[in-house]
Design a protein around this motif. Structure first.
Motif, PDB file in Angstrom:
ATOM      1  N   GLY A 174       0.814  -1.212   0.000  1.00  0.00           N
ATOM      2  CA  GLY A 174       0.000   0.000   0.000  1.00  0.00           C
ATOM      3  C   GLY A 174       0.842   1.254   0.000  1.00  0.00           C
ATOM      4  N   ALA A 175       2.167   1.111  -0.119  1.00  0.00           N
ATOM      5  CA  ALA A 175       3.044   2.279  -0.165  1.00  0.00           C
ATOM      6  C   ALA A 175       2.704   3.138  -1.378  1.00  0.00           C
ATOM      7  CB  ALA A 175       4.503   1.843  -0.220  1.00  0.00           C
ATOM      8  N   PRO A 176       2.772   4.459  -1.250  1.00  0.00           N
ATOM      9  CA  PRO A 176       2.372   5.344  -2.354  1.00  0.00           C
ATOM     10  C   PRO A 176       3.165   5.084  -3.626  1.00  0.00           C
ATOM     11  CG  PRO A 176       2.660   6.589  -0.323  1.00  0.00           C
ATOM     12  CD  PRO A 176       3.172   5.210  -0.050  1.00  0.00           C
ATOM     13  N   HIS A 177       2.461   5.086  -4.742  1.00  0.00           N
ATOM     14  CA  HIS A 177       3.076   4.936  -6.062  1.00  0.00           C
ATOM     15  C   HIS A 177       2.111   5.562  -7.061  1.00  0.00           C
ATOM     16  CE1 HIS A 177       4.596   3.164  -9.773  1.00  0.00           C
ATOM     17  NE2 HIS A 177       5.686   2.810  -9.119  1.00  0.00           N
ATOM     18  N   PRO A 178       2.622   6.310  -8.045  1.00  0.00           N
ATOM     19  CA  PRO A 178       1.711   6.988  -8.982  1.00  0.00           C
ATOM     20  C   PRO A 178       0.836   6.046  -9.784  1.00  0.00           C
ATOM     21  CG  PRO A 178       4.022   7.143  -9.700  1.00  0.00           C
ATOM     22  CD  PRO A 178       4.035   6.655  -8.289  1.00  0.00           C
ATOM     23  N   LYS A 179       1.240   4.784  -9.920  1.00  0.00           N
ATOM     24  CA  LYS A 179       0.444   3.834 -10.689  1.00  0.00           C
ATOM     25  C   LYS A 179      -0.364   2.894  -9.802  1.00  0.00           C
ATOM     26  CE  LYS A 179       3.349   3.864 -14.829  1.00  0.00           C
ATOM     27  NZ  LYS A 179       4.132   3.040 -15.797  1.00  0.00           N
ATOM     28  N   GLN A 180      -0.405   3.187  -8.500  1.00  0.00           N
ATOM     29  CA  GLN A 180      -1.242   2.402  -7.580  1.00  0.00           C
ATOM     30  C   GLN A 180      -2.345   3.307  -7.053  1.00  0.00           C
ATOM     31  OE1 GLN A 180      -0.134  -1.075  -5.395  1.00  0.00           O
ATOM     32  NE2 GLN A 180      -0.149   0.099  -3.519  1.00  0.00           N
ATOM     33  N   LEU A 191     -12.045  -2.035   5.595  1.00  0.00           N
ATOM     34  CA  LEU A 191     -12.227  -1.382   4.306  1.00  0.00           C
ATOM     35  C   LEU A 191     -11.739   0.051   4.333  1.00  0.00           C
ATOM     36  CD1 LEU A 191     -13.542  -1.023   1.463  1.00  0.00           C
ATOM     37  CD2 LEU A 191     -15.658  -0.473   2.667  1.00  0.00           C
ATOM     38  N   SER A 192     -12.010   0.756   5.429  1.00  0.00           N
ATOM     39  CA  SER A 192     -11.714   2.182   5.472  1.00  0.00           C
ATOM     40  C   SER A 192     -10.350   2.482   6.055  1.00  0.00           C
ATOM     41  CB  SER A 192     -12.786   2.901   6.306  1.00  0.00           C
ATOM     42  OG  SER A 192     -12.770   2.415   7.639  1.00  0.00           O
ATOM     43  N   GLY A 193      -9.483   1.483   6.179  1.00  0.00           N
ATOM     44  CA  GLY A 193      -8.169   1.645   6.797  1.00  0.00           C
ATOM     45  C   GLY A 193      -7.434   2.903   6.366  1.00  0.00           C
ATOM     46  N   ASN A 194      -6.850   3.613   7.309  1.00  0.00           N
ATOM     47  CA  ASN A 194      -6.188   4.876   7.026  1.00  0.00           C
ATOM     48  C   ASN A 194      -4.851   4.659   6.341  1.00  0.00           C
ATOM     49  OD1 ASN A 194      -8.273   6.290   8.200  1.00  0.00           O
ATOM     50  ND2 ASN A 194      -7.346   6.241  10.224  1.00  0.00           N
ATOM     51  N   SER A 195      -4.385   5.685   5.672  1.00  0.00           N
ATOM     52  CA  SER A 195      -3.173   5.575   4.879  1.00  0.00           C
ATOM     53  C   SER A 195      -1.925   6.001   5.637  1.00  0.00           C
ATOM     54  CB  SER A 195      -3.305   6.438   3.616  1.00  0.00           C
ATOM     55  OG  SER A 195      -3.494   7.795   3.955  1.00  0.00           O
ATOM     56  N   SER A 196      -2.063   6.446   6.884  1.00  0.00           N
ATOM     57  CA  SER A 196      -0.916   7.023   7.589  1.00  0.00           C
ATOM     58  C   SER A 196       0.220   6.032   7.757  1.00  0.00           C
ATOM     59  CB  SER A 196      -1.351   7.555   8.962  1.00  0.00           C
ATOM     60  OG  SER A 196      -1.977   6.536   9.708  1.00  0.00           O
ATOM     61  N   ALA A 197      -0.115   4.757   8.043  1.00  0.00           N
ATOM     62  CA  ALA A 197       0.947   3.774   8.267  1.00  0.00           C
ATOM     63  C   ALA A 197       1.746   3.512   7.007  1.00  0.00           C
ATOM     64  CB  ALA A 197       0.345   2.463   8.772  1.00  0.00           C
ATOM     65  N   SER A 198       1.087   3.600   5.863  1.00  0.00           N
ATOM     66  CA  SER A 198       1.754   3.286   4.605  1.00  0.00           C
ATOM     67  C   SER A 198       2.402   4.500   3.956  1.00  0.00           C
ATOM     68  CB  SER A 198       0.754   2.670   3.620  1.00  0.00           C
ATOM     69  OG  SER A 198       0.289   1.443   4.111  1.00  0.00           O
ATOM     70  N   THR A 199       2.211   5.683   4.534  1.00  0.00           N
ATOM     71  CA  THR A 199       2.809   6.880   3.954  1.00  0.00           C
ATOM     72  C   THR A 199       3.954   7.404   4.798  1.00  0.00           C
ATOM     73  OG1 THR A 199       1.152   8.266   5.055  1.00  0.00           O
ATOM     74  CG2 THR A 199       0.673   7.563   2.805  1.00  0.00           C
ATOM     75  N   ALA A 200       4.327   6.658   5.852  1.00  0.00           N
ATOM     76  CA  ALA A 200       5.418   7.097   6.714  1.00  0.00           C
ATOM     77  C   ALA A 200       6.698   7.257   5.907  1.00  0.00           C
ATOM     78  CB  ALA A 200       5.630   6.085   7.837  1.00  0.00           C
ATOM     79  N   GLY A 201       7.376   8.394   6.107  1.00  0.00           N
ATOM     80  CA  GLY A 201       8.644   8.627   5.437  1.00  0.00           C
ATOM     81  C   GLY A 201       8.505   9.123   4.011  1.00  0.00           C
ATOM     82  N   SER A 202       7.275   9.291   3.515  1.00  0.00           N
ATOM     83  CA  SER A 202       7.085   9.778   2.152  1.00  0.00           C
ATOM     84  C   SER A 202       6.618  11.220   2.190  1.00  0.00           C
ATOM     85  CB  SER A 202       6.039   8.918   1.435  1.00  0.00           C
ATOM     86  OG  SER A 202       4.747   9.227   1.929  1.00  0.00           O
ATOM     87  N   ASN A 203       6.473  11.830   1.012  1.00  0.00           N
ATOM     88  CA  ASN A 203       5.999  13.211   0.945  1.00  0.00           C
ATOM     89  C   ASN A 203       4.486  13.263   0.730  1.00  0.00           C
ATOM     90  OD1 ASN A 203       5.809  12.302  -1.631  1.00  0.00           O
ATOM     91  ND2 ASN A 203       7.073  13.892  -2.577  1.00  0.00           N
ATOM     92  N   VAL A 204       3.793  12.132   0.972  1.00  0.00           N
ATOM     93  CA  VAL A 204       2.344  12.082   0.853  1.00  0.00           C
ATOM     94  C   VAL A 204       1.720  12.404   2.204  1.00  0.00           C
ATOM     95  CG1 VAL A 204       0.355  10.625   0.354  1.00  0.00           C
ATOM     96  CG2 VAL A 204       2.459  10.366  -0.984  1.00  0.00           C
TER      97      VAL A 204
END
Length: 370
Positions: free
Chosen positions: A156-162, A209-222
């Motif tokens: 679930g890490a941020p990626h422009p194609k995900q 279903l509604s899981g937050n994105s904070s855990a997967s955006t750690a260390g990124s600029n998202v």
């Protein structure tokens, strides 16, 4: 209908002290659907492509449920931890070289701890590599009609194609609950212990279903966003509301309330009563099926009677099934016995065609090979 629903939603946001055009909520999305048939009752920014941190884990759960149902993997199967799993980003379970974990425990860790290393263990075991598992996820998304969803990784890490959309995300939740009704119930309140630490999973399926994105955006600029999902009532309809991409928890909570109120304020007609099966004309396609080593599974049920009833209902939708072999197979579990409803003895093309027909009618169906 979408324009009308969006206007109603914007008005109610105004009453709640928010503006749909404000900077704080410009990217927020809301969808309310009829839980019985999936009809969209309200949509605001429902088709905006957004980061979907929770969806790869839910798709992993879906594909593992499918493997369990097919019998290609058992919950008790021991899996060795790989280097790829150890190198996954946080959150992790803390798996290490030479560890082994059962498929069932790894799946519980994905649900209760959102553990990326456990998800990688399952992905590599099922597909041979993360790359091939991602391809499986994209293929399944296409099969389920998720036209605005794309996977690149399992964490679930941020990626422009995900990405995905609120409309796809909520439709996927319905597919998971309908295809694996008994297993989906087991997702509620899951707890999991590993190396002295106990992890408590979501209190209900919609929390996952509604899981937050904070855990997967750690260390990124998202910038982390907050999501919410909740069941409710709109008239006599059972509905599911999802708010996605809110800027903070307070805004998410307010938006989920206003989205449900907006659906109620639309003064929807009563939900249509179920049509008796005897009054529904059967399709005329009764051509002889091609026999083979494939079949279809309609789900796993808590009673044998329920499984047989599902087989009977499916035959009314797809009369070709009357030529196949019916089977109700008991599946012993620690929590009790499930009964799998199957039709066997067709070729692959027929199995997939029948599943397409059943899914179009709102029934669950999985093609199976021997």
């Amino acid at each position: 209908m979408r324009a009308f629903a969006s206007c109603a939603f914007a008005v109610l946001l105004g009453f709640a002290g928010f503006s749909a055009s404000s900077a704080a909520h410009a990217a927020a999305s809301a969808v309310v659907i009829d839980a019985r048939n999936g009809d969209v009752l309200l949509a605001d920014n429902a088709d905006n492509r957004q980061h979907a941190a929770a969806l790869p884990k839910l798709m992993t759960i879906y594909l593992m449920f499918e493997a369990f149902e097919k019998g290609t993997v058992k919950p008790t199967t021991n899996i060795f931890v790989t280097g790829t799993a150890i190198q996954q980003p946080q959150p992790k379970l803390g798996l290490d070289h030479f560890d082994t974990i059962t498929a069932g425990d790894a799946l519980d860790a994905v649900l209760a701890a959102s553990a990326n290393d456990a998800a990688a263990v399952l992905a590599e075991f099922l597909a041979g590599s993360e790359v091939r598992f991602v391809a499986m996820m994209n293929e399944k998304a296409k099969e389920l009609g998720l036209t605005q969803t794309s996977f690149v990784n399992i964490s679930g890490a941020p990626h422009p194609k995900q990405f995905s959309t609120p409309r796809d995300m909520i439709q996927f939740s319905l597919a998971l609950m309908r295809t694996f009704p008994e297993r989906a119930k087991g997702l509620v309140g899951t707890s999991f212990a590993w190396k002295g630490i106990t992890y408590q999973g979501p209190r209900n399926f919609l929390s996952a279903l509604s899981g937050n994105s904070s855990a997967s955006t750690a260390g990124s600029n998202v910038t982390p966003k907050v999501n919410r999902a909740k069941t409710g009532k709109a008239g006599d309809r059972d509905v599911i509301a999802v708010v996605w991409n809110a800027t903070n928890a307070a805004n998410a909570d307010q938006l989920i309330v206003t989205s449900l109120n907006a659906a109620k304020a639309n003064k929807l007609a009563p939900a249509p009563a179920p049509v008796a099966t005897t009054a529904t004309p059967a399709p005329t396609n009764t051509a002889a099926i091609v026999t083979g080593n494939w079949g279809v599974q309609l789900g796993a049920f808590s009673t044998e009677a329920a499984a047989k009833a599902q087989l009977s209902a499916a035959t009314k939708i797809s009369p070709q099934l009357a030529q196949a072999t019916t089977r109700v197979e008991p599946l012993q579990r620690a929590t009790g016995t499930l009964y799998r409803a199957k039709y066997l003895g067709v070729d692959e093309a027929t199995a997939r065609s029948i599943c397409t027909q059943l899914k179009a009618a709102g029934a669950a169906c999985i093609p199976l090979s021997k």
